[in-house]
Design a protein around this motif. Structure first.
Motif, PDB file in Angstrom:
ATOM      1  N   LEU A 184     102.651  84.269 -58.680  1.00 22.31           N
ATOM      2  CA  LEU A 184     102.783  84.569 -60.101  1.00 22.31           C
ATOM      3  C   LEU A 184     101.541  85.201 -60.715  1.00 22.31           C
ATOM      4  N   ARG A 185     100.355  84.811 -60.214  1.00 20.56           N
ATOM      5  CA  ARG A 185      99.104  85.377 -60.729  1.00 20.56           C
ATOM      6  C   ARG A 185      97.997  85.117 -59.709  1.00 20.56           C
ATOM      7  N   PRO A 186      96.957  85.945 -59.700  1.00 18.42           N
ATOM      8  CA  PRO A 186      95.859  85.746 -58.753  1.00 18.42           C
ATOM      9  C   PRO A 186      95.096  84.450 -59.053  1.00 18.42           C
ATOM     10  N   LEU A 187      94.633  83.825 -58.009  1.00 21.82           N
ATOM     11  CA  LEU A 187      93.793  82.627 -58.119  1.00 21.82           C
ATOM     12  C   LEU A 187      92.430  82.979 -57.556  1.00 21.82           C
ATOM     13  N   VAL A 188      91.412  82.893 -58.393  1.00 20.55           N
ATOM     14  CA  VAL A 188      90.058  83.217 -57.947  1.00 20.55           C
ATOM     15  C   VAL A 188      89.290  81.935 -57.653  1.00 20.55           C
ATOM     16  N   HIS A 189      88.270  82.078 -56.829  1.00 15.40           N
ATOM     17  CA  HIS A 189      87.479  80.914 -56.443  1.00 15.40           C
ATOM     18  C   HIS A 189      86.788  80.312 -57.652  1.00 15.40           C
ATOM     19  N   ARG A 190      86.762  78.995 -57.676  1.00 13.24           N
ATOM     20  CA  ARG A 190      86.020  78.237 -58.679  1.00 13.24           C
ATOM     21  C   ARG A 190      85.766  76.860 -58.117  1.00 13.24           C
ATOM     22  N   PRO A 191      84.839  76.102 -58.673  1.00 14.26           N
ATOM     23  CA  PRO A 191      84.507  74.799 -58.094  1.00 14.26           C
ATOM     24  C   PRO A 191      85.583  73.731 -58.301  1.00 14.26           C
ATOM     25  N   GLU A 192      86.420  73.895 -59.318  1.00 12.70           N
ATOM     26  CA  GLU A 192      87.447  72.890 -59.592  1.00 12.70           C
ATOM     27  C   GLU A 192      88.639  73.075 -58.665  1.00 12.70           C
ATOM     28  N   VAL A 211      96.800  81.898 -47.337  1.00  9.54           N
ATOM     29  CA  VAL A 211      96.116  80.616 -47.546  1.00  9.54           C
ATOM     30  C   VAL A 211      96.978  79.670 -48.373  1.00  9.54           C
ATOM     31  N   PHE A 212      97.816  80.224 -49.243  1.00  6.68           N
ATOM     32  CA  PHE A 212      98.683  79.369 -50.046  1.00  6.68           C
ATOM     33  C   PHE A 212      99.593  78.517 -49.164  1.00  6.68           C
ATOM     34  N   LEU A 213      99.979  79.031 -47.995  1.00  3.05           N
ATOM     35  CA  LEU A 213     100.778  78.221 -47.064  1.00  3.05           C
ATOM     36  C   LEU A 213     100.014  76.979 -46.628  1.00  3.05           C
ATOM     37  N   ARG A 214      98.697  77.133 -46.424  1.00  2.00           N
ATOM     38  CA  ARG A 214      97.884  75.973 -46.058  1.00  2.00           C
ATOM     39  C   ARG A 214      97.827  74.969 -47.202  1.00  2.00           C
ATOM     40  N   TYR A 215      97.698  75.450 -48.436  1.00  2.00           N
ATOM     41  CA  TYR A 215      97.696  74.539 -49.583  1.00  2.00           C
ATOM     42  C   TYR A 215      99.003  73.751 -49.649  1.00  2.00           C
ATOM     43  N   LEU A 216     100.122  74.449 -49.441  1.00  2.00           N
ATOM     44  CA  LEU A 216     101.426  73.780 -49.447  1.00  2.00           C
ATOM     45  C   LEU A 216     101.508  72.743 -48.328  1.00  2.00           C
ATOM     46  N   GLU A 217     101.023  73.117 -47.158  1.00  2.00           N
ATOM     47  CA  GLU A 217     101.039  72.204 -46.012  1.00  2.00           C
ATOM     48  C   GLU A 217     100.203  70.953 -46.288  1.00  2.00           C
ATOM     49  N   ARG A 229     101.565  64.656 -56.959  1.00  2.00           N
ATOM     50  CA  ARG A 229     100.450  65.559 -57.265  1.00  2.00           C
ATOM     51  C   ARG A 229      99.353  65.425 -56.220  1.00  2.00           C
ATOM     52  N   TYR A 230      98.913  66.589 -55.745  1.00  2.00           N
ATOM     53  CA  TYR A 230      97.843  66.663 -54.750  1.00  2.00           C
ATOM     54  C   TYR A 230      96.744  67.556 -55.309  1.00  2.00           C
ATOM     55  N   SER A 231      95.520  67.060 -55.291  1.00  2.00           N
ATOM     56  CA  SER A 231      94.372  67.839 -55.750  1.00  2.00           C
ATOM     57  C   SER A 231      93.822  68.624 -54.564  1.00  2.00           C
ATOM     58  N   CYS A 232      93.892  69.949 -54.660  1.00  2.00           N
ATOM     59  CA  CYS A 232      93.558  70.820 -53.533  1.00  2.00           C
ATOM     60  C   CYS A 232      92.276  71.602 -53.818  1.00  2.00           C
ATOM     61  N   PRO A 233      91.236  71.371 -53.028  1.00  2.00           N
ATOM     62  CA  PRO A 233      89.993  72.124 -53.238  1.00  2.00           C
ATOM     63  C   PRO A 233      90.139  73.566 -52.776  1.00  2.00           C
ATOM     64  N   LEU A 234      89.422  74.453 -53.423  1.00  2.00           N
ATOM     65  CA  LEU A 234      89.364  75.849 -52.998  1.00  2.00           C
ATOM     66  C   LEU A 234      88.128  76.024 -52.138  1.00  2.00           C
ATOM     67  N   ARG A 235      88.268  76.728 -51.037  1.00  2.00           N
ATOM     68  CA  ARG A 235      87.142  76.977 -50.145  1.00  2.00           C
ATOM     69  C   ARG A 235      86.729  78.438 -50.267  1.00  2.00           C
ATOM     70  N   TRP A 236      85.459  78.683 -50.083  1.00  2.00           N
ATOM     71  CA  TRP A 236      84.969  80.060 -50.158  1.00  2.00           C
ATOM     72  C   TRP A 236      85.701  80.937 -49.147  1.00  2.00           C
ATOM     73  N   SER A 237      86.008  80.383 -48.001  1.00  2.00           N
ATOM     74  CA  SER A 237      86.684  81.146 -46.946  1.00  2.00           C
ATOM     75  C   SER A 237      88.140  81.471 -47.286  1.00  2.00           C
ATOM     76  N   ASP A 238      88.670  80.901 -48.359  1.00  2.00           N
ATOM     77  CA  ASP A 238      90.047  81.185 -48.778  1.00  2.00           C
ATOM     78  C   ASP A 238      90.180  82.559 -49.436  1.00  2.00           C
ATOM     79  N   MET A 239      89.048  83.134 -49.842  1.00  2.00           N
ATOM     80  CA  MET A 239      89.074  84.377 -50.604  1.00  2.00           C
ATOM     81  C   MET A 239      89.261  85.590 -49.686  1.00  2.00           C
ATOM     82  N   ASP A 240      89.911  86.607 -50.228  1.00  2.00           N
ATOM     83  CA  ASP A 240      90.050  87.861 -49.500  1.00  2.00           C
ATOM     84  C   ASP A 240      89.059  88.885 -50.061  1.00  2.00           C
ATOM     85  N   ALA A 241      89.144  90.099 -49.607  1.00  2.00           N
ATOM     86  CA  ALA A 241      88.205  91.147 -50.018  1.00  2.00           C
ATOM     87  C   ALA A 241      88.284  91.462 -51.510  1.00  2.00           C
TER      88      ALA A 241
END
Length: 143
Positions: A64-72, A25-31, A5-17
């Protein structure tokens, strides 16, 4: 089967329009998760390990479903789905406590950087990876 298990932070720059994590960006999370995993496994190795050199041969991703930005952060769970003679297949789920956002897999090939070519999976690597192998991978190795 143990999952890494890896805890991956979400960055504001990960979001699209559209306000959710961009598909690329999911490829970066996997990497990030895979590199963290490989370095964790490397600590148990004395010779030849994927951290000394590896290349990605294939990615497969199901969104499978959209992931929106959040602090967790989200959790990237990964395990070894297959161990071949000269590759391993890593499977993943990107999730939180309630939802799975992505299922994916990556084929990773150990690479001899000095020789500039792929190499075989060592017996020591195989043994270390088996700790995270699912039942199908364990059966394939036993055969």
């Amino acid at each position: 089967m143990a999952r890494y298990r890896y805890s991956c932070p979400l960055r504001w720059s990960d979001m699209d329009a559209y306000g959710h994590v961009n598909n690329a960006v999911f490829l970066r999370y996997l990497e990030e998760a895979r590199i963290d995993f490989i370095h964790a496994v490397k600590q148990g190795a004395t010779q030849g390990n994927f951290a000394d050199g590896s290349v990605v041969a294939r990615h497969e991703i199901d969104y499978l479903r959209p992931l929106v930005h959040r602090p967790e952060p989200v959790t990237v769970e990964l395990w070894v789905a297959k161990i071949g003679a000269a590759s391993m297949t890593v499977s993943y789920e990107i999730k939180d406590a309630e939802h799975t956002f992505v299922r994916a897999s990556t084929v990773v090939v150990p690479f001899d950087l000095a020789a500039g070519r792929p190499r075989r999976v060592t017996p020591e690597e195989r043994e270390l990876l088996l700790a995270y192998a699912d039942d199908a991978a364990e059966e394939a190795v036993a055969a």
